[in-house]
Motif scaffolding. Structure first.
Motif, PDB file in Angstrom:
ATOM      1  N   VAL A 279      41.562  23.335  -3.179  1.00 44.41           N
ATOM      2  CA  VAL A 279      40.803  23.230  -4.425  1.00 44.41           C
ATOM      3  C   VAL A 279      41.634  23.809  -5.569  1.00 44.41           C
ATOM      4  CG1 VAL A 279      38.699  23.897  -5.628  1.00 44.41           C
ATOM      5  CG2 VAL A 279      38.630  23.481  -3.182  1.00 44.41           C
ATOM      6  N   SER A 280      41.575  23.154  -6.716  1.00 39.84           N
ATOM      7  CA  SER A 280      42.248  23.679  -7.910  1.00 39.84           C
ATOM      8  C   SER A 280      41.263  23.716  -9.068  1.00 39.84           C
ATOM      9  CB  SER A 280      43.444  22.807  -8.290  1.00 39.84           C
ATOM     10  OG  SER A 280      44.012  23.263  -9.505  1.00 39.84           O
ATOM     11  N   ILE A 281      41.235  24.842  -9.779  1.00 42.39           N
ATOM     12  CA  ILE A 281      40.410  24.919 -10.989  1.00 42.39           C
ATOM     13  C   ILE A 281      41.262  24.945 -12.251  1.00 42.39           C
ATOM     14  CG2 ILE A 281      38.454  25.997  -9.810  1.00 42.39           C
ATOM     15  CD1 ILE A 281      39.323  28.679 -10.906  1.00 42.39           C
ATOM     16  N   ASP A 282      42.588  24.956 -12.070  1.00 45.59           N
ATOM     17  CA  ASP A 282      43.461  24.867 -13.247  1.00 45.59           C
ATOM     18  C   ASP A 282      44.332  23.618 -13.219  1.00 45.59           C
ATOM     19  OD1 ASP A 282      45.387  25.392 -11.345  1.00 45.59           O
ATOM     20  OD2 ASP A 282      45.896  27.389 -12.101  1.00 45.59           O
ATOM     21  N   HIS A 283      44.113  22.787 -12.187  1.00 44.09           N
ATOM     22  CA  HIS A 283      44.817  21.513 -12.013  1.00 44.09           C
ATOM     23  C   HIS A 283      46.320  21.698 -11.771  1.00 44.09           C
ATOM     24  CE1 HIS A 283      41.378  19.211 -14.249  1.00 44.09           C
ATOM     25  NE2 HIS A 283      40.959  19.993 -13.272  1.00 44.09           N
ATOM     26  N   GLU A 284      46.719  22.923 -11.448  1.00 41.60           N
ATOM     27  CA  GLU A 284      48.126  23.201 -11.144  1.00 41.60           C
ATOM     28  C   GLU A 284      48.272  23.895  -9.790  1.00 41.60           C
ATOM     29  OE1 GLU A 284      49.998  25.347 -14.273  1.00 41.60           O
ATOM     30  OE2 GLU A 284      49.523  23.866 -15.816  1.00 41.60           O
ATOM     31  N   ASN A 285      47.491  24.940  -9.589  1.00 42.14           N
ATOM     32  CA  ASN A 285      47.574  25.716  -8.356  1.00 42.14           C
ATOM     33  C   ASN A 285      46.412  25.348  -7.439  1.00 42.14           C
ATOM     34  OD1 ASN A 285      49.841  27.514  -9.190  1.00 42.14           O
ATOM     35  ND2 ASN A 285      48.360  28.125 -10.752  1.00 42.14           N
TER      36      ASN A 285
ATOM     37  N   SER B  36      38.802  30.349   2.195  1.00 43.60           N
ATOM     38  CA  SER B  36      39.694  31.442   2.577  1.00 43.60           C
ATOM     39  C   SER B  36      40.519  31.956   1.397  1.00 43.60           C
ATOM     40  CB  SER B  36      40.623  31.006   3.713  1.00 43.60           C
ATOM     41  OG  SER B  36      41.484  29.966   3.305  1.00 43.60           O
ATOM     42  N   GLU B  37      40.802  31.098   0.419  1.00 43.75           N
ATOM     43  CA  GLU B  37      41.639  31.515  -0.713  1.00 43.75           C
ATOM     44  C   GLU B  37      40.925  31.435  -2.059  1.00 43.75           C
ATOM     45  OE1 GLU B  37      45.957  30.258   1.262  1.00 43.75           O
ATOM     46  OE2 GLU B  37      45.168  29.138  -0.429  1.00 43.75           O
TER      47      GLU B  37
ATOM     48  N   GLU C  71      31.849  27.435 -17.027  1.00 49.01           N
ATOM     49  CA  GLU C  71      32.987  26.993 -17.838  1.00 49.01           C
ATOM     50  C   GLU C  71      33.010  25.481 -18.023  1.00 49.01           C
ATOM     51  OE1 GLU C  71      36.732  28.801 -16.711  1.00 49.01           O
ATOM     52  OE2 GLU C  71      35.667  30.392 -15.642  1.00 49.01           O
ATOM     53  N   LYS C  72      32.055  24.784 -17.392  1.00 50.02           N
ATOM     54  CA  LYS C  72      31.935  23.327 -17.503  1.00 50.02           C
ATOM     55  C   LYS C  72      33.233  22.626 -17.109  1.00 50.02           C
ATOM     56  CE  LYS C  72      27.874  24.127 -19.190  1.00 50.02           C
ATOM     57  NZ  LYS C  72      26.668  23.995 -18.319  1.00 50.02           N
ATOM     58  N   GLY C  73      33.863  23.149 -16.074  1.00 52.10           N
ATOM     59  CA  GLY C  73      35.133  22.592 -15.634  1.00 52.10           C
ATOM     60  C   GLY C  73      34.972  21.523 -14.572  1.00 52.10           C
ATOM     61  N   TYR C  74      36.046  20.762 -14.377  1.00 59.46           N
ATOM     62  CA  TYR C  74      36.082  19.695 -13.376  1.00 59.46           C
ATOM     63  C   TYR C  74      37.199  20.001 -12.383  1.00 59.46           C
ATOM     64  CZ  TYR C  74      32.930  17.049 -16.378  1.00 59.46           C
ATOM     65  OH  TYR C  74      31.859  16.642 -17.120  1.00 59.46           O
ATOM     66  N   PRO C  75      36.862  20.627 -11.256  1.00 60.04           N
ATOM     67  CA  PRO C  75      37.895  20.989 -10.281  1.00 60.04           C
ATOM     68  C   PRO C  75      38.525  19.747  -9.657  1.00 60.04           C
ATOM     69  CG  PRO C  75      35.812  22.120  -9.855  1.00 60.04           C
ATOM     70  CD  PRO C  75      35.524  21.037 -10.838  1.00 60.04           C
ATOM     71  N   LYS C  76      39.666  19.958  -9.043  1.00 55.17           N
ATOM     72  CA  LYS C  76      40.363  18.926  -8.296  1.00 55.17           C
ATOM     73  C   LYS C  76      40.483  19.378  -6.838  1.00 55.17           C
ATOM     74  CE  LYS C  76      41.353  16.214 -11.820  1.00 55.17           C
ATOM     75  NZ  LYS C  76      40.807  14.837 -11.941  1.00 55.17           N
ATOM     76  N   THR C  77      40.523  18.415  -5.937  1.00 55.37           N
ATOM     77  CA  THR C  77      40.716  18.743  -4.527  1.00 55.37           C
ATOM     78  C   THR C  77      41.925  18.004  -3.986  1.00 55.37           C
ATOM     79  OG1 THR C  77      39.254  16.957  -3.803  1.00 55.37           O
ATOM     80  CG2 THR C  77      38.260  19.121  -4.118  1.00 55.37           C
ATOM     81  N   SER C  78      42.468  18.542  -2.919  1.00 52.83           N
ATOM     82  CA  SER C  78      43.595  17.907  -2.239  1.00 52.83           C
ATOM     83  C   SER C  78      43.344  18.012  -0.739  1.00 52.83           C
ATOM     84  CB  SER C  78      44.909  18.600  -2.611  1.00 52.83           C
ATOM     85  OG  SER C  78      46.000  18.006  -1.936  1.00 52.83           O
TER      86      SER C  78
ATOM     87  N   SER D 168      33.120  18.719  -5.787  1.00 50.18           N
ATOM     88  CA  SER D 168      34.081  18.320  -6.817  1.00 50.18           C
ATOM     89  C   SER D 168      33.814  16.898  -7.297  1.00 50.18           C
ATOM     90  CB  SER D 168      35.507  18.411  -6.280  1.00 50.18           C
ATOM     91  OG  SER D 168      35.864  19.753  -6.055  1.00 50.18           O
ATOM     92  N   HIS D 169      33.172  16.092  -6.444  1.00 47.94           N
ATOM     93  CA  HIS D 169      32.891  14.700  -6.795  1.00 47.94           C
ATOM     94  C   HIS D 169      31.434  14.478  -7.186  1.00 47.94           C
ATOM     95  CE1 HIS D 169      36.872  13.829  -5.394  1.00 47.94           C
ATOM     96  NE2 HIS D 169      36.598  14.277  -4.193  1.00 47.94           N
TER      97      HIS D 169
END
Length: 296
Positions: free
Chosen positions: A31-37, A43-44, A57-64, A276-277
């Motif tokens: 999972v990323s909340i800054d779209h970089e890390n 666990s993390e 924060e009305k953010g849109y996380p990304k997953t990998s 996330s979706h």
């Protein structure tokens, strides 16, 4: 009978503690909340942090998805211990986790030619995937051979369902997964679609404009499944789940239990991979048929 180890990707939302109790090994998503890390889910990065980012924060996380190497690293110790492997993954229509696991299987089969490595598309996700795993683990505990567990999975995934209400359709829109769920109108993002996951595919189950009515409609959809399929509710285990809205869960559970007499497990929290979706506020019911009811 050869020993075997059960694996799943982290989209099952079973939690590491429960998985350890049942001797199930998880391969988490990122999972990323800054779209970089990117961080391993749970666990993390905690779900509290994740949902705070979405709601405050009305953010849109990304997953990998888990990498092939993640699966190799997870499978190898079991193979070195002489165990066979059975791994289920989230439905292929929502992620390529299956492909990562299959690639790991192909590479490890060269190194461990005598081992059985089975990777199965569960056609499910989140709580339904967790319920399937619980039944698989119960079969293993009761001495059922690997072949029976595989046969059970292939049968149960056909009958299993997830009926849920999306909290915020903008997450599906941004993630490119709206598809046939709701090609509706310019007021699209103001409604709450009801979605059915069955046979590995998501489809529309209706729409509503209030959360209270939506929860009642989810119960109606579930009752309709049993009425039209002829299936017996008592043959199923079920669990209600939500991302982050717990206040109305007791009422939701009461409606479900009044309408459909299944074996209900405690509610669970939908994890970051799915949310996330689907966005915050997503709530639904998952149900899977017990293994004995297929004659195992």
């Amino acid at each position: 009978m050869a020993e075997y180890q059960i694996f799943s990707d982290g989209a099952c939302d079973i939690g590491f503690e429960k998985a350890e109790e049942l001797n199930i090994q998880l391969v988490p998503f990122y999972v990323s909340i800054d779209h970089e890390n990117y961080y391993k889910e749970i666990s993390e990065i905690s779900l509290d942090t994740y949902y705070h980012y979405m709601t405050e924060e009305k953010g849109y996380p990304k997953t990998s998805l888990p990498s092939t190497q993640d699966y190799i690293d997870a499978f190898r110790p079991a193979l070195e211990a002489g165990k066979d492997i059975l791994c289920i993954t989230m439905t292929r229509t929502l992620t390529a986790s299956l492909e990562s696991a299959i690639a790991a299987k192909s590479m490890l089969e060269e190194e461990f030619p005598d081992a059985q490595i089975h990777v199965i598309n569960s056609w499910l996700a989140t709580g339904a995937q967790a319920l399937l795993l619980m039944e698989m683990a119960r079969m293993q505990k009761n001495g059922k051979p690997l072949e029976d567990v595989i046969s059970y999975v292939e049968k149960a995934k056909i009958d299993a369902r997830i009926n849920f209400m999306v909290g915020d359709l903008s997450y599906l829109e941004i993630g490119g997964r709206i598809g046939k769920v709701a090609a509706l109108s310019g007021s699209l993002l103001k409604i709450k679609p009801l979605i059915i996951l069955k046979g590995g595919e998501i489809g529309g189950g209706g729409i509503c404009r209030s959360r209270k009515k939506g929860l009642a409609q989810i119960a109606d959809l579930t009752e309709k499944y049993f009425r039209e399929s002829g299936e017996t509710p008592a043959d199923y285990i079920a669990t209600a789940g939500t991302t982050n809205i717990w206040d109305d869960m007791p009422d939701f559970e009461a409606i479900l239990k009044d309408k459909i007499k299944m074996n209900y497990l405690p509610p669970f929290q939908i994890g970051a991979t799915i949310a996330s979706h689907t966005g915050p506020g997503t709530t639904g019911i998952c149900f899977v048929k017990k293994y004995e009811c297929y004659g195992f």
